[in-house]
Design an enzyme around this catalytic site. Structure first.
Site, PDB file in Angstrom:
ATOM      1  N   GLU A 134       0.836  -1.223   0.000  1.00 19.62           N
ATOM      2  CA  GLU A 134       0.000   0.000   0.000  1.00 19.62           C
ATOM      3  C   GLU A 134       0.864   1.264   0.000  1.00 19.62           C
ATOM      4  O   GLU A 134       0.759   2.130   0.857  1.00 19.62           O
ATOM      5  CB  GLU A 134      -0.945  -0.006   1.209  1.00 19.62           C
ATOM      6  CG  GLU A 134      -1.985  -1.093   1.150  1.00 19.62           C
ATOM      7  CD  GLU A 134      -2.958  -1.083   2.313  1.00 19.62           C
ATOM      8  OE1 GLU A 134      -4.096  -1.557   2.149  1.00 19.62           O
ATOM      9  OE2 GLU A 134      -2.584  -0.585   3.403  1.00 19.62           O
ATOM     10  N   GLU A 174      -5.629  -8.058  -1.076  1.00 22.88           N
ATOM     11  CA  GLU A 174      -6.286  -7.833   0.220  1.00 22.88           C
ATOM     12  C   GLU A 174      -7.742  -7.465  -0.020  1.00 22.88           C
ATOM     13  O   GLU A 174      -8.043  -6.568  -0.802  1.00 22.88           O
ATOM     14  CB  GLU A 174      -5.635  -6.693   1.020  1.00 22.88           C
ATOM     15  CG  GLU A 174      -4.296  -7.004   1.626  1.00 22.88           C
ATOM     16  CD  GLU A 174      -3.805  -5.899   2.544  1.00 22.88           C
ATOM     17  OE1 GLU A 174      -4.656  -5.230   3.190  1.00 22.88           O
ATOM     18  OE2 GLU A 174      -2.579  -5.688   2.624  1.00 22.88           O
TER      19      GLU A 174
END
Length: 477
Positions: free
Chosen positions: A180, A372
């Protein structure tokens, strides 16, 4: 013109689709001071991002033990295999390999541990998907160097990645450089190891740190091709579809500007240069960066695929009277009045995943990997027919609805490599450092106060996901 959609011969998901789950070392392993491991930034974040970092480790940090996968990985991987996992995404703890981060020689005990993990995955026919850096910068690099604001970290990261590639390159075919990476804009310490509080950090320093990470990612991508020509390297970004709150053109422009903040990371990883809208943002805000000719050359080493997390969407508006951030929106934005939210305020938007997949595929034309996606919830352990379990129909519904949208995006033409649910086993939350925010198919008996036996129990969703994998998604409702 016919409206019939031709699906792959194996059903709605392509042959070889990689079904599995995902974790991060600092959230599952524990053993924070064993095996020669040094301290990472997570060891001074006992309450996640909800409170400032501590000076050193404190006994209230659940990540010191986490769910003890460091000692129980054999049991955990066997459970993943029972569900039929094709792939397991996990991260390597940088400070297990280089305890301070700036050493010249790695810690053999740390490397040997991950050899054993890979042995178990191979035993069960599960492919590894490895994240090189997942929110666990060595604390020494944060405190002594200023984290990624310091250009020296590029070299330290390259050395670390080289060690991983030379040790594990014949065993790992899919790698992710940074987890991320766009989250550093909002959480510079957790995401970038930057000790300066966000409110005291200049935009120039923040974006210089981001630039260093992007250059490091590109250099490591090139290094991977030199050492492991058959391997694939992907970037990993936090996906966040942004909708205008109203049809007002000003709201549409506001949504576009917010979306650009995340697009930039994918654009640079996939296109190898800074996009014009980001350069304009720098000019408009007086942001000046040190970008060398070598940096520009390095950035041309673009990724093989794009991976991302997806949990929520947000809205944006130019109306100052409505710019109230939602309680769970770490990345900003205002709540969407048409959506429900989880117990932690994360708005639930399955169709947003289809939007992201179409958007990313059309924008970058790179294979996509959902690494995710999941629902954090307060599960309750119960006994059914003498067996302890969790009746988590709410999680089944959440995952089913999101996977239906993945199916739709594949039918739309998006190339999707796989899907790994977040926290396939209960983990310590990154944002709040709680164990009561549970994501897994496997319940771990440990609580926010540190009590519990660490025993594992299959939730109802365990059997559901096993059946989805076995059917290659053909049984989704």
């Amino acid at each position: 013109m016919s409206n019939t959609v031709t699906r792959p011969a194996t059903g709605p998901f392509p042959e070889g689709f990689l079904w599995g789950g995902a974790t991060a070392a600092n959230q599952v392993e524990g053993a924070y001071a064993e095996g020669g491991k040094g301290l990472s930034i997570q060891d001074v974040m006992p309450h996640g991002i909800t409170t400032p970092p501590t000076e050193g480790p404190t006994p209230d940090n659940l990540k010191q033990i986490a769910v003890d996968s460091y000692h129980r990985y054999v049991e955990d991987i066997a459970l993943f295999a029972e569900m039929g996992f094709k792939v397991y995404r996990f991260s390597i703890a940088w400070s297990r390999i280089f305890p301070r981060g700036d050493e010249t020689e790695p810690n053999e005990e740390g490397l040997a541990y991950y050899d054993r993990v890979l042995d178990e995955l191979e035993k069960h026919g599960i492919e590894p998907l490895v994240t090189i850096s997942h929110y666990e910068t060595p604390l020494h690099l944060a405190r002594q160097y200023g984290g990624w604001t310091n250009r020296e970290l590029i070299g330290f990261y390259e050395r670390y990645a080289r060690v991983l590639f030379e040790r594990f390159g014949s065993r790992v075919k899919h790698w992710l450089t940074f987890n991320e990476i766009n989250s550093v804009i909002h959480e510079p310490f957790m995401s970038g190891g930057i000790p300066t509080p966000r409110e005291d950090l200049t935009d120039s320093d923040l974006y210089q740190a981001i630039h260093h990470e992007l250059v490091a990612s590109a250099r490591v991508t090139r290094l991977a091709r030199e050492i492991m020509p058959e391997a694939k390297v992907g970037c990993m970004i936090l996906a966040l579809p942004v909708y205008p709150l109203t049809p007002a053109p000003a709201d549409v422009v506001k949504a576009m500007d917010t979306a650009h903040a995340s697009y930039a990371f994918g654009d640079i990883h996939c296109r190898g240069e800074y996009p014009g809208y980001l350069l304009r943002f720098f000019r408009d805000n007086g942001i000046e960066l040190e970008i060398t000719d070598q940096d520009r050359e390095d950035l041309r080493n673009t990724v093989d695929f794009v991976s991302f997390s997806y949990y929520m969407s947000i809205c944006e508006t130019a109306d100052p009277d409505h710019q109230v951030q939602g309680p769970g929106n770490i990345m900003g934005g205002v709540p969407n009045p048409t959506l429900e939210a989880s117990e932690w305020g994360w708005q639930i938007d399955p169709q947003g995943l289809r939007v992201v997949l179409n958007d990313y595929w059309e924008r970058w034309q790179k294979p996509l990997f959902i690494v995710e996606n999941g629902l954090g919830a307060k599960d309750r352990l119960v006994e059914v027919d003498g067996v302890k379990t969790v009746e988590d129909d709410y999680r089944i519904r959440y995952l089913n609805d999101h996977l239906v949208q993945v199916r739709e995006a594949i039918a739309d033409g998006a190339q999707v490599l796989g899907y790994t649910t977040w926290g396939c086993i209960d983990i310590v939350s990154a944002s709040t450092a709680q164990l009561s925010k549970r994501y897994g198919f496997i319940y771990v008996d440990r609580n926010d106060d540190g009590s519990g036996t660490l025993e594992r129990y299959r939730k109802k969703s365990f059997g559901w996901y096993r059946d989805v994998i076995a059917a290659n998604g053909a049984n989704l409702a």
